[in-house]
Scaffold this active site. Structure first.
Site, short mmCIF file in Angstrom:
data_model
loop_
_atom_site.label_atom_id
_atom_site.label_comp_id
_atom_site.label_asym_id
_atom_site.label_seq_id
_atom_site.Cartn_x
_atom_site.Cartn_y
_atom_site.Cartn_z
N ASP A 65 38.03 24.28 3.52
CA ASP A 65 37.65 24.08 4.91
C ASP A 65 36.64 25.14 5.35
O ASP A 65 36.92 26.33 5.31
CB ASP A 65 38.90 24.14 5.78
CG ASP A 65 38.69 23.57 7.19
OD1 ASP A 65 37.53 23.54 7.64
OD2 ASP A 65 39.67 23.17 7.81
N SER A 113 36.71 19.21 11.52
CA SER A 113 37.61 19.07 10.38
C SER A 113 38.38 17.77 10.40
O SER A 113 38.72 17.23 9.34
CB SER A 113 38.59 20.25 10.34
OG SER A 113 37.91 21.46 10.17
N ASP A 164 47.74 20.80 11.11
CA ASP A 164 46.33 20.96 11.45
C ASP A 164 45.53 19.75 10.95
O ASP A 164 46.05 18.85 10.30
CB ASP A 164 45.81 22.26 10.85
CG ASP A 164 44.54 22.76 11.53
OD1 ASP A 164 44.19 22.24 12.61
OD2 ASP A 164 43.89 23.67 10.97
N THR A 166 43.21 18.89 8.62
CA THR A 166 43.09 18.38 7.25
C THR A 166 44.39 17.79 6.73
O THR A 166 44.42 16.62 6.34
CB THR A 166 42.56 19.47 6.30
OG1 THR A 166 41.28 19.91 6.78
CG2 THR A 166 42.41 18.93 4.89
N ASP A 315 37.62 28.55 6.89
CA ASP A 315 37.05 28.03 8.13
C ASP A 315 37.24 29.00 9.29
O ASP A 315 36.32 29.25 10.07
CB ASP A 315 37.74 26.69 8.45
CG ASP A 315 37.31 26.10 9.78
OD1 ASP A 315 36.11 25.82 9.93
OD2 ASP A 315 38.18 25.91 10.65
N HIS A 319 34.53 30.69 11.78
CA HIS A 319 34.54 30.60 13.24
C HIS A 319 34.48 31.98 13.88
O HIS A 319 33.82 32.17 14.90
CB HIS A 319 35.81 29.89 13.72
CG HIS A 319 35.76 28.40 13.62
ND1 HIS A 319 34.89 27.62 14.35
CD2 HIS A 319 36.48 27.54 12.87
CE1 HIS A 319 35.07 26.35 14.06
NE2 HIS A 319 36.02 26.27 13.15
N ASP A 358 35.02 20.05 4.00
CA ASP A 358 34.82 19.08 5.07
C ASP A 358 33.52 19.37 5.83
O ASP A 358 32.89 18.47 6.37
CB ASP A 358 36.01 19.06 6.03
CG ASP A 358 36.50 20.46 6.39
OD1 ASP A 358 35.88 21.44 5.99
OD2 ASP A 358 37.54 20.54 7.09
N HIS A 359 33.13 20.64 5.84
CA HIS A 359 31.91 21.08 6.52
C HIS A 359 31.71 22.56 6.25
O HIS A 359 32.58 23.22 5.67
CB HIS A 359 32.03 20.86 8.04
CG HIS A 359 33.26 21.50 8.62
ND1 HIS A 359 33.40 22.86 8.78
CD2 HIS A 359 34.44 20.96 9.02
CE1 HIS A 359 34.59 23.13 9.27
NE2 HIS A 359 35.26 21.99 9.41
N HIS A 462 30.53 24.75 13.67
CA HIS A 462 30.19 24.19 12.36
C HIS A 462 28.70 23.95 12.26
O HIS A 462 27.98 23.97 13.26
CB HIS A 462 30.91 22.85 12.17
CG HIS A 462 32.40 22.94 12.20
ND1 HIS A 462 33.22 21.85 12.25
CD2 HIS A 462 33.22 24.03 12.21
CE1 HIS A 462 34.48 22.24 12.28
NE2 HIS A 462 34.50 23.55 12.26
#
Length: 542
Positions: A65, A113, A164, A166, A315, A319, A358-359, A462
């Protein structure tokens, strides 16, 4: 409790060393009834076992992630510096790169996500915030559900909340990712299909009980309905694990009774650089436990297992724009991937491993112009190496400080000891001393690290950059098939479609079975529901 290496980095105590070594020893010593050692041929290729054309298969899908291509560049150079390695040393993941993935959502060029994971799980595009529903908010059948209905065992392993985006997208159907209480209910089987998940390991205990529930499960439950799903799960036959000591009793998967619900933190498991090994297992340990348990459960079955493993907090580091946490999260994932590969190589069951993101998060750049003049062509991994804790950890320490000399605490404990920053400026210390907003303090600390390392970030959100695809199989014909379908550049939905085809799943038929799932939010939770797309939720780990 710590001593110091040649560069000043604190080492783990002896018990930490044992915990690092033990998973590898367990892998090597697993019983012959479960694993079959394979021997390399003279040309270096792997010897295929006699059941080459067996229909029994294992699928391990890894999601990194928020990890973009620059995350690998950053981590690779960091690792070379940290361990005095040659400049051509690479990560495990680097050896298995096969292509790249396009990540856009149905409603935006930049995905979140939820939409990203739904693209994998349902093999279709959906809107940002969607959990296992299509762009019209209709529940869509997932790979995990299809696998379970076809006779596979299934599992989820994460380092964030198990509810969460995912893991939720593979195991639940809700309109908005904020509906984590409802996701928890569905993961335990409270929806038309009944229980579909055999094993869950991660955080997120808060969404399984309320603050009014039995205190034996903790005191930070956040369910609004007052229900205790943990107690209900135990009554329904789930094995429950709620802390490190109970996790250790699983013996890395050799002593597991399925279904297993392991909720190891109220919220997210701490960043790997902050993780107390006495309190939380590593992603590697979680992965070995899941694979071993699912392998044992399916050893006499004609079907194998489907397992999702997420390096979730890569991830969160993105962030938060925290490069020190980022590289250590990627390394933790790389070790988990290597452990899974080792287990696959010792298994007689055809196993495929596919990994992608995912990104990308943060718009990370392994360079930064820090002066108005022409920029230097450098970045400094030693700045990340010397940091002992994340900005998340340090900002919490500052927020909880109750002493009389906050300024000196910040100078000596936070900046000098935790972050190894000794060239701080008065204005930086003054800001950290007077600022009461923890997000702002966290941002400042992470920028102080990033600036000194000359690491750049373009966003706290993202980006739309293509992300890498990695793959491996313990059978040559299966690896050849993966390359045939996923080598090169592909839409994220194609990855889900490939796994569905590999397992011979009909997701259209599964979608018909889940269509009547309760998925829309009730009126009490409807206001501001779209605000969950603001992933600043991840910026402060409660």
């Amino acid at each position: 409790m710590t001593n110091t290496s040649k560069r000043g980095q604190p080492r783990r105590a002896f018990h930490g060393t044992l915990r690092f070594v033990l998973p590898t020893l367990i892998v090597i010593l697993l019983g012959l009834n479960l694993w079959v050692q394979q021997f390399p041929l003279s040309d270096g290729s792997e010897l295929l076992s006699s059941n080459k054309h067996s229909k029994k298969k294992n699928v391990i899908f890894f999601v990194t992630d928020g990890m973009g291509p620059t995350s690998l560049s950053l981590t690779r150079s960091f690792r070379q510096y940290a361990h005095d390695l040659a400049i051509d040393d690479i990560l495990t993941l680097d050896k298995h790169l096969i292509g790249s993935s396009r990540t856009r959502a149905s409603d935006s060029l930049v995905t979140d996500s939820a939409a990203g994971a739904t693209a994998f799980a349902c093999a279709l595009k959906s809107y940002n915030g969607a959990i296992g529903v299509n762009s019209d908010k209709v529940p869509c059948g997932t790979l995990l559900e299809g696998a379970k209905l076809s006779g596979y065992h299934t599992g989820l392993v994460v380092t964030t909340r198990i509810t969460d985006a995912t893991p939720g997208s593979f195991s639940a159907h809700v309109d908005f990712r904020t509906q984590e209480d409802l996701i928890a209910e569905q993961q335990l089987g409270d929806y038309p299909l009944g229980r579909q998940v055999d094993l869950m390991i991660g955080g997120g205990r808060t969404h399984f009980y309320s603050s009014q529930s039995d205190r034996k499960y903790g005191s930070r439950g956040s369910r609004r309905d007052g229900r205790n799903l943990i107690e209900k799960a135990e009554k329904d036959g789930w094995s429950y694990v709620g802390d490190r000591s109970q996790f250790d009793q699983l013996q890395l998967g050799q002593n597991v009774s399925l279904p297993l619900l392991a909720l190891l933190a109220d919220y997210d498991i701490p960043f790997d650089m902050d993780r107390d090994e006495e309190e939380y297992p590593s992603l590697e340990e979680q992965t070995i436990t899941a694979i071993t348990a699912l392998s044992e459960a399916t050893k006499d079955s004609d079907k194998g297992f489907f397992l999702l493993v997420e390096g979730s907090r890569i991830d969160h580091a993105g962030h938060q724009n925290d490069p020190s946490a980022q590289v250590r999260e990627v390394l933790a994932f790389d070790r988990a991937f290597q452990a899974a590969k080792d287990l696959a190589d010792r298994s007689e069951v055809e196993t495929i491993m596919i990994s992608t993101s995912d990104h990308e998060t943060g718009g990370l750049a392994a360079s930064r112009q820090v002066t108005k003049s022409y920029p230097e062509y450098v970045w400094y991994p030693e700045v990340l190496y010397n940091a002992r804790h994340s900005g998340e950890y340090c900002s919490k320490q500052i927020a909880n400080y109750k002493g009389d000399d906050k300024k000196n605490f910040i100078k000596h404990e936070i900046l000098e000891q935790n972050l190894h920053i000794t060239d701080y400026r008065d204005e930086e210390v003054d800001f950290l001393t007077r600022e009461n907003n923890r997000n702002a303090v966290q941002d400042k600390l992470n920028d102080m690290i990033s600036f000194r390392a000359q690491i750049g970030w373009s966003t706290h959100g993202h980006s739309a950059v293509d992300v890498n695809i990695y793959a491996y199989s313990n059978k040559k014909h299966a690896m050849d098939d993966i390359l045939k379908h996923l080598q090169g550049n592909h839409a994220n939905t194609e990855i889900g479609s490939y796994m569905a085809g590999y397992m011979d799943l009909d997701l259209v038929q599964v979608s018909k079975k889940v269509r009547d799932t309760r998925h829309s939010p009730d009126k009490s939770s409807a206001p501001g529901i779209n605000s969950v797309i603001d992933e600043y939720y991840h910026r402060i780990n409660a």
